[in-house]
Design a protein around this motif. Structure first.
Motif, short mmCIF file in Angstrom:
data_model
loop_
_atom_site.label_atom_id
_atom_site.label_comp_id
_atom_site.label_asym_id
_atom_site.label_seq_id
_atom_site.Cartn_x
_atom_site.Cartn_y
_atom_site.Cartn_z
N LEU A 159 0.82 -1.21 0.00
CA LEU A 159 0.00 0.00 0.00
C LEU A 159 0.85 1.26 0.00
O LEU A 159 0.60 2.19 -0.77
N GLU A 160 1.85 1.29 0.88
CA GLU A 160 2.72 2.47 0.99
C GLU A 160 4.14 2.02 1.27
O GLU A 160 4.37 0.97 1.88
N GLY A 161 5.10 2.86 0.87
CA GLY A 161 6.50 2.62 1.20
C GLY A 161 7.18 1.62 0.29
O GLY A 161 6.61 1.16 -0.70
N GLU A 162 8.42 1.30 0.63
CA GLU A 162 9.20 0.31 -0.12
C GLU A 162 9.90 -0.60 0.87
O GLU A 162 10.37 -0.16 1.92
N ILE A 163 9.95 -1.87 0.52
CA ILE A 163 10.56 -2.85 1.40
C ILE A 163 11.26 -3.92 0.57
O ILE A 163 10.82 -4.26 -0.53
N GLU A 164 12.37 -4.39 1.10
CA GLU A 164 13.04 -5.54 0.49
C GLU A 164 12.63 -6.76 1.30
O GLU A 164 12.85 -6.81 2.51
N GLU A 170 16.11 -15.81 -1.76
CA GLU A 170 15.94 -14.69 -2.68
C GLU A 170 15.34 -13.48 -1.95
O GLU A 170 14.61 -13.62 -0.97
N THR A 171 15.66 -12.27 -2.45
CA THR A 171 15.04 -11.05 -1.92
C THR A 171 14.33 -10.34 -3.07
O THR A 171 14.75 -10.41 -4.23
N TYR A 172 13.24 -9.63 -2.71
CA TYR A 172 12.40 -8.97 -3.71
C TYR A 172 12.09 -7.56 -3.25
O TYR A 172 11.77 -7.33 -2.07
N LEU A 173 12.16 -6.60 -4.18
CA LEU A 173 11.80 -5.22 -3.88
C LEU A 173 10.31 -5.04 -4.09
O LEU A 173 9.79 -5.27 -5.19
N LEU A 174 9.60 -4.64 -3.04
CA LEU A 174 8.16 -4.43 -3.11
C LEU A 174 7.85 -2.94 -2.99
O LEU A 174 8.28 -2.28 -2.04
N GLU A 175 7.08 -2.43 -3.96
CA GLU A 175 6.70 -1.02 -4.00
C GLU A 175 5.18 -0.92 -4.06
O GLU A 175 4.50 -1.92 -4.33
N PRO A 176 4.60 0.28 -3.82
CA PRO A 176 3.14 0.42 -3.83
C PRO A 176 2.51 -0.14 -5.10
O PRO A 176 2.96 0.12 -6.21
N GLY A 177 1.47 -0.97 -4.90
CA GLY A 177 0.78 -1.59 -6.03
C GLY A 177 1.31 -2.96 -6.39
O GLY A 177 0.69 -3.68 -7.17
N ASP A 178 2.47 -3.35 -5.81
CA ASP A 178 3.04 -4.66 -6.11
C ASP A 178 2.30 -5.76 -5.33
O ASP A 178 1.86 -5.55 -4.20
N GLY A 189 10.28 -12.97 5.34
CA GLY A 189 10.10 -11.79 6.18
C GLY A 189 10.85 -10.60 5.60
O GLY A 189 11.65 -10.74 4.67
N PRO A 190 10.57 -9.39 6.13
CA PRO A 190 11.26 -8.19 5.66
C PRO A 190 12.77 -8.30 5.85
O PRO A 190 13.24 -8.72 6.91
N GLU A 191 13.50 -7.93 4.82
CA GLU A 191 14.97 -7.95 4.88
C GLU A 191 15.50 -6.54 5.14
O GLU A 191 16.42 -6.35 5.93
N ARG A 192 14.87 -5.54 4.46
CA ARG A 192 15.33 -4.16 4.62
C ARG A 192 14.17 -3.21 4.40
O ARG A 192 13.43 -3.34 3.42
N LEU A 193 13.99 -2.27 5.33
CA LEU A 193 12.94 -1.26 5.21
C LEU A 193 13.53 -0.05 4.52
O LEU A 193 14.48 0.56 5.01
N ILE A 194 12.96 0.33 3.37
CA ILE A 194 13.60 1.34 2.53
C ILE A 194 12.91 2.70 2.60
O ILE A 194 13.57 3.72 2.80
N LYS A 195 11.58 2.73 2.45
CA LYS A 195 10.88 4.01 2.39
C LYS A 195 9.65 3.97 3.29
O LYS A 195 8.89 3.01 3.28
N PHE A 196 9.46 5.05 4.07
CA PHE A 196 8.35 5.14 5.01
C PHE A 196 7.41 6.28 4.60
O PHE A 196 7.82 7.19 3.88
N PRO A 197 6.12 6.22 5.08
CA PRO A 197 5.50 5.18 5.89
C PRO A 197 5.36 3.88 5.10
O PRO A 197 5.29 3.90 3.88
#
Length: 210
Positions: A159-164, A170-178, A189-197
């Motif tokens: 919904l919001e933000g970006e997370i690895e 494997e790791t995947y970059l998830l962005e809004p709408g993905d 589980g989350p590997e890296r929190l990139i963009k907030f909220p």
């Protein structure tokens, strides 16, 4: 004597049960409601359909069955399709649950100690748990939490933000709408929190065994 008493009781209970409406009564009631909805009198419908007022009254009260041709004329006179006269008939009853915005039950899971909020969006689903939908919020103070492993298939919608997000090796970059779907019995589980909220829906569908 006791057997006779129980038999009489069963007959009385059966007589007191509310019968299912017949199709004739249901259609008559539907016509009546549609006529009132369109602010029409029986006389006005009779004029439009060329069906007598007494016949229309009997049809509305479920006292007589109408032919398909007659129902077609009535539907036309009411300005609706004939199928609308049967639309709600014999629809099986079911259960539904509405959770208003902000009313999801907050639950404690691994990772909720600091900066992780889980809101359960549906619950009380019967004896067998079929699925669990969560609204998950992570803030910039969120700790790195351990990976998860559990039965079922998990679906994530960002919904919001970006997370690895990690799944297995494997790791995947998830962005809004993905959207991201995976087997939940593999460590994830989350590997890296990139963009907030940072907010996402997480729905787990559990396996069923017959």
């Amino acid at each position: 004597m006791h057997q006779r008493s129980r038999a009489v009781t069963r007959i009385m209970e059966k007589d007191n049960q509310k019968p299912e409406p017949s199709l004739t009564r249901y259609v008559g009631s539907a016509i009546h409601e549609l006529r009132l909805k369109h602010n029409l009198t029986i006389a006005e419908v009779a004029l439009r359909t060329e069906i007598s007022r007494s016949m229309l009254s009997k049809i509305e009260n479920g006292q007589t069955s109408a032919s398909l041709e007659t129902l077609s004329r009535i539907a036309s006179g009411l300005g609706v399709s004939m199928s609308s006269l049967f639309r709600q008939y014999d629809i099986p009853e079911g259960s539904a649950q509405l959770i208003k915005s902000g009313e999801g039950m907050e639950v404690v899971r691994r990772g909720t100690k600091r900066g992780h909020t889980y809101h359960l969006l549906a619950y009380d689903q019967g004896p067998t748990k079929l699925f669990e939908p969560f609204l998950i919020t992570l803030n910039d103070e969120s700790e790195t939490f351990p990976t998860f492993e559990h039965a079922g298939t998990e679906f994530i919608y960002m919904l919001e933000g970006e997370i690895e997000y990690r799944h297995g090796t494997e790791t995947y970059l998830l962005e809004p709408g993905d959207s991201f779907t995976f087997q939940a019995d593999i460590p994830h589980g989350p590997e890296r929190l990139i963009k907030f909220p940072l907010r996402f829906l997480s729905i787990t569908i559990y396996p069923t065994f017959e």
